[in-house]
Write a protein that holds these residues in place. Structure first.
Motif, mmCIF file in Angstrom:
data_model
loop_
_atom_site.group_PDB
_atom_site.id
_atom_site.type_symbol
_atom_site.label_atom_id
_atom_site.label_comp_id
_atom_site.label_asym_id
_atom_site.label_seq_id
_atom_site.Cartn_x
_atom_site.Cartn_y
_atom_site.Cartn_z
ATOM 1 N N ALA A 141 0.841 -1.188 0.000
ATOM 2 C CA ALA A 141 0.000 0.000 0.000
ATOM 3 C C ALA A 141 0.887 1.252 0.000
ATOM 4 O O ALA A 141 1.939 1.278 0.617
ATOM 5 N N PRO A 142 0.467 2.315 -0.712
ATOM 6 C CA PRO A 142 1.259 3.543 -0.718
ATOM 7 C C PRO A 142 1.243 4.198 0.657
ATOM 8 O O PRO A 142 0.323 4.011 1.443
ATOM 9 N N ALA A 143 2.269 4.970 0.933
ATOM 10 C CA ALA A 143 2.364 5.657 2.211
ATOM 11 C C ALA A 143 1.239 6.684 2.328
ATOM 12 O O ALA A 143 0.796 7.254 1.334
ATOM 13 N N ALA A 144 0.768 6.913 3.538
ATOM 14 C CA ALA A 144 -0.322 7.861 3.749
ATOM 15 C C ALA A 144 0.092 9.275 3.348
ATOM 16 O O ALA A 144 -0.662 10.006 2.750
ATOM 17 N N THR A 145 1.301 9.645 3.668
ATOM 18 C CA THR A 145 1.821 10.957 3.310
ATOM 19 C C THR A 145 3.083 10.765 2.484
ATOM 20 O O THR A 145 3.974 10.046 2.898
ATOM 21 N N PRO A 146 3.170 11.381 1.320
ATOM 22 C CA PRO A 146 4.381 11.231 0.512
ATOM 23 C C PRO A 146 5.602 11.747 1.257
ATOM 24 O O PRO A 146 5.502 12.682 2.044
ATOM 25 N N PRO A 147 6.769 11.140 1.010
ATOM 26 C CA PRO A 147 7.971 11.607 1.701
ATOM 27 C C PRO A 147 8.315 13.032 1.285
ATOM 28 O O PRO A 147 8.250 13.382 0.117
#
Length: 157
Positions: free
Chosen positions: A52-58
């Motif tokens: 799953a993609p991270a909740a907040t982009p780095p």
């Protein structure tokens, strides 16, 4: 069991007698967690197994200045003629500068005003905010993370 809770407390900074340790791998005093990994626990240095993609982009951060300017639109004093024009200019400039910082529209070759807003360029965001005021600014604030995520590939390369 208390040994592992002490390790967790030290890493999170809850232990009053130890400084918070913010490292991705266990070192020094925390050698016990490496031994736990060898016994079948999770690898402390391994990447997460989730697809799953991270909740907040780095690298993404909220822009508090834009939020404060948007809140300023709610005060009745700004609807006097001289304050309204000044707030429109400040809002447009702030949105333009922020759109440049998050590389809005860089990844997309064609910009369409009635199409997807992640393709809008910074100048378009600034002009639309000047004309549309708080409505366009609110749209920008709500879609800012989406704009950043959609254009992040071009910004990092």
């Amino acid at each position: 069991m208390t040994k592992y809770t002490d390790i967790v407390r030290k890493r999170l900074g809850w232990c009053p007698n130890a400084d918070a340790v913010r490292k991705s791998r266990c070192t020094g005093v925390e050698q016990d967690c490496e031994h736990a990994w060898k016994r079948g626990g999770p690898d402390p240095g391994a990447a997460p197994e989730s697809d799953a993609p991270a909740a907040t982009p780095p690298g993404y951060q909220e822009n508090i200045l834009l939020i404060l300017i948007a809140v300023a639109w709610l005060f009745p004093v700004v609807y006097q003629q001289e304050f309204l024009f000044l707030l429109m200019v400040i809002s447009a400039v702030a949105v333009y500068c922020d759109a440049q910082n998050i590389h809005a529209g860089e990844k997309f070759e064609k910009e369409t005003l009635l199409g997807d807003i992640v393709a809008w360029r910074p100048l378009t965001w600034g002009a639309a905010t000047f004309v549309g005021g708080i409505i366009i600014m609110a749209i920008y604030l709500f879609h800012r993370k989406e704009i950043y995520t959609a254009n992040m590939g071009k910004a990092s390369s």
